[in-house]
Design a protein around this motif. Sequence first.
Motif, PDB file in Angstrom:
ATOM      1  N   LEU A 117      32.998 -21.125 -54.941  1.00 42.82           N
ATOM      2  CA  LEU A 117      32.060 -21.390 -56.026  1.00 42.82           C
ATOM      3  C   LEU A 117      32.781 -21.822 -57.300  1.00 42.82           C
ATOM      4  N   GLU A 118      33.999 -21.364 -57.476  1.00 39.04           N
ATOM      5  CA  GLU A 118      34.802 -21.756 -58.633  1.00 39.04           C
ATOM      6  C   GLU A 118      35.066 -23.258 -58.614  1.00 39.04           C
ATOM      7  N   PHE A 119      35.367 -23.790 -57.428  1.00 42.66           N
ATOM      8  CA  PHE A 119      35.671 -25.213 -57.296  1.00 42.66           C
ATOM      9  C   PHE A 119      34.437 -26.096 -57.411  1.00 42.66           C
ATOM     10  N   LEU A 120      33.277 -25.512 -57.199  1.00 38.01           N
ATOM     11  CA  LEU A 120      32.023 -26.262 -57.305  1.00 38.01           C
ATOM     12  C   LEU A 120      31.467 -26.263 -58.721  1.00 38.01           C
ATOM     13  N   GLY A 121      32.150 -25.610 -59.641  1.00 39.11           N
ATOM     14  CA  GLY A 121      31.655 -25.526 -61.011  1.00 39.11           C
ATOM     15  C   GLY A 121      30.611 -24.437 -61.187  1.00 39.11           C
ATOM     16  N   GLY A 122      30.679 -23.443 -60.332  1.00 37.76           N
ATOM     17  CA  GLY A 122      29.704 -22.356 -60.367  1.00 37.76           C
ATOM     18  C   GLY A 122      29.630 -21.629 -61.699  1.00 37.76           C
ATOM     19  N   ARG A 123      30.761 -21.405 -62.332  1.00 36.79           N
ATOM     20  CA  ARG A 123      30.750 -20.694 -63.618  1.00 36.79           C
ATOM     21  C   ARG A 123      29.953 -21.482 -64.662  1.00 36.79           C
ATOM     22  N   ASP A 124      30.121 -22.798 -64.654  1.00 37.84           N
ATOM     23  CA  ASP A 124      29.387 -23.631 -65.613  1.00 37.84           C
ATOM     24  C   ASP A 124      27.890 -23.578 -65.328  1.00 37.84           C
ATOM     25  N   LEU A 125      27.514 -23.674 -64.059  1.00 38.62           N
ATOM     26  CA  LEU A 125      26.097 -23.630 -63.697  1.00 38.62           C
ATOM     27  C   LEU A 125      25.465 -22.312 -64.123  1.00 38.62           C
ATOM     28  N   LEU A 126      26.144 -21.221 -63.826  1.00 43.24           N
ATOM     29  CA  LEU A 126      25.590 -19.902 -64.106  1.00 43.24           C
ATOM     30  C   LEU A 126      25.638 -19.543 -65.582  1.00 43.24           C
ATOM     31  N   ALA A 127      26.498 -20.205 -66.353  1.00 45.11           N
ATOM     32  CA  ALA A 127      26.604 -19.918 -67.776  1.00 45.11           C
ATOM     33  C   ALA A 127      25.532 -20.654 -68.574  1.00 45.11           C
ATOM     34  N   GLU A 128      24.977 -21.714 -67.990  1.00 48.77           N
ATOM     35  CA  GLU A 128      23.952 -22.495 -68.689  1.00 48.77           C
ATOM     36  C   GLU A 128      22.685 -21.686 -68.883  1.00 48.77           C
ATOM     37  N   ASP A 129      21.928 -22.104 -69.872  1.00 49.11           N
ATOM     38  CA  ASP A 129      20.598 -21.550 -70.077  1.00 49.11           C
ATOM     39  C   ASP A 129      19.681 -22.288 -69.106  1.00 49.11           C
ATOM     40  N   ALA A 130      19.766 -21.896 -67.838  1.00 48.45           N
ATOM     41  CA  ALA A 130      19.088 -22.617 -66.774  1.00 48.45           C
ATOM     42  C   ALA A 130      18.456 -21.620 -65.812  1.00 48.45           C
ATOM     43  N   LEU A 131      17.739 -22.169 -64.858  1.00 49.20           N
ATOM     44  CA  LEU A 131      17.191 -21.374 -63.774  1.00 49.20           C
ATOM     45  C   LEU A 131      18.041 -21.649 -62.547  1.00 49.20           C
ATOM     46  N   CYS A 132      18.593 -20.596 -61.954  1.00 50.66           N
ATOM     47  CA  CYS A 132      19.408 -20.716 -60.748  1.00 50.66           C
ATOM     48  C   CYS A 132      18.736 -19.944 -59.623  1.00 50.66           C
ATOM     49  N   ILE A 133      18.411 -20.660 -58.560  1.00 49.85           N
ATOM     50  CA  ILE A 133      17.803 -20.062 -57.377  1.00 49.85           C
ATOM     51  C   ILE A 133      18.864 -20.153 -56.288  1.00 49.85           C
ATOM     52  N   ILE A 134      19.299 -19.003 -55.779  1.00 54.13           N
ATOM     53  CA  ILE A 134      20.437 -18.980 -54.866  1.00 54.13           C
ATOM     54  C   ILE A 134      20.040 -18.374 -53.530  1.00 54.13           C
ATOM     55  N   GLU A 135      20.022 -19.229 -52.489  1.00 54.32           N
ATOM     56  CA  GLU A 135      19.776 -18.761 -51.136  1.00 54.32           C
ATOM     57  C   GLU A 135      21.076 -18.228 -50.555  1.00 54.32           C
ATOM     58  N   TRP A 136      20.962 -17.209 -49.723  1.00 54.51           N
ATOM     59  CA  TRP A 136      22.119 -16.580 -49.087  1.00 54.51           C
ATOM     60  C   TRP A 136      23.137 -16.116 -50.141  1.00 54.51           C
ATOM     61  N   ALA A 137      22.646 -15.552 -51.220  1.00 60.26           N
ATOM     62  CA  ALA A 137      23.511 -15.118 -52.328  1.00 60.26           C
ATOM     63  C   ALA A 137      24.529 -14.074 -51.889  1.00 60.26           C
ATOM     64  N   SER A 138      24.236 -13.326 -50.841  1.00 58.56           N
ATOM     65  CA  SER A 138      25.181 -12.305 -50.367  1.00 58.56           C
ATOM     66  C   SER A 138      26.522 -12.927 -49.974  1.00 58.56           C
ATOM     67  N   ARG A 139      26.545 -14.203 -49.655  1.00 59.47           N
ATOM     68  CA  ARG A 139      27.799 -14.873 -49.284  1.00 59.47           C
ATOM     69  C   ARG A 139      28.666 -15.160 -50.509  1.00 59.47           C
ATOM     70  N   GLY A 140      28.100 -14.987 -51.694  1.00 60.25           N
ATOM     71  CA  GLY A 140      28.859 -15.143 -52.932  1.00 60.25           C
ATOM     72  C   GLY A 140      29.157 -13.804 -53.579  1.00 60.25           C
ATOM     73  N   GLU A 141      28.926 -12.726 -52.813  1.00 61.13           N
ATOM     74  CA  GLU A 141      29.118 -11.376 -53.346  1.00 61.13           C
ATOM     75  C   GLU A 141      30.546 -11.184 -53.845  1.00 61.13           C
ATOM     76  N   GLY A 142      30.661 -10.561 -54.990  1.00 62.11           N
ATOM     77  CA  GLY A 142      31.956 -10.336 -55.605  1.00 62.11           C
ATOM     78  C   GLY A 142      32.313 -11.423 -56.607  1.00 62.11           C
ATOM     79  N   TRP A 143      31.684 -12.565 -56.491  1.00 56.00           N
ATOM     80  CA  TRP A 143      31.933 -13.657 -57.422  1.00 56.00           C
ATOM     81  C   TRP A 143      30.705 -13.909 -58.290  1.00 56.00           C
ATOM     82  N   LEU A 144      29.524 -13.871 -57.680  1.00 54.91           N
ATOM     83  CA  LEU A 144      28.288 -14.114 -58.433  1.00 54.91           C
ATOM     84  C   LEU A 144      27.965 -12.941 -59.352  1.00 54.91           C
ATOM     85  N   PRO A 145      27.447 -13.231 -60.529  1.00 56.76           N
ATOM     86  CA  PRO A 145      26.940 -12.135 -61.367  1.00 56.76           C
ATOM     87  C   PRO A 145      25.655 -11.592 -60.742  1.00 56.76           C
TER      88      PRO A 145
END
Length: 163
Positions: free
Chosen positions: A87-115
């Motif tokens: 997710l770091e290489f995909l720009g995940g931090r930027d996406l999640l830091a935005e004042d945006a709506l993030c809908i994440i399917e299979w979020a458990s696969r990002g466990e430990g990295w996702l807020p």
Amino acid sequence: MQVQLESEEAQVAFGKALGQALAGRGRVHLEGELGAGKTTLTRGILQAHGHEGAVKSPTYTLVEPYDIDGRHIYHLDLYRLGDPEELEFLGGRDLLAEDALCIIEWASRGEGWLPPPDIQINLDVIEGGRLAVLEAITPIGEAVLARLPPRFSQTETQGGGIQ
């Protein structure tokens, strides 16, 4: 909170109500087996914001961005994610830091990295439809669930049309 959804139309309608309550901001984590309707629910959320086109699962692209009336909405599908650090290489931090709506399917696969999400939704396939189990994780999530129409405030059956 639990909501029983008896049809695809009911699932989209519930997604629309949730999308309106989200008001274009927040993090929603969606979990459920393949075919449980995560993308169908996302379609309703996007329609609440004015999206009229098709909504495809970003299984291979991992993220599908939408810019609707100046609002940024990101639909992520982490099913094929090999390691949460990708997710770091995909720009995940930027996406999640935005004042945006993030809908994440299979979020458990990002466990430990996702807020943590604002709302966690588990979709289960049940006889006669789907069962959506929603949990507010943050005060933002609590406010969103409080804004849902009363017909969604408890377990009830939602048929082809909202009752």
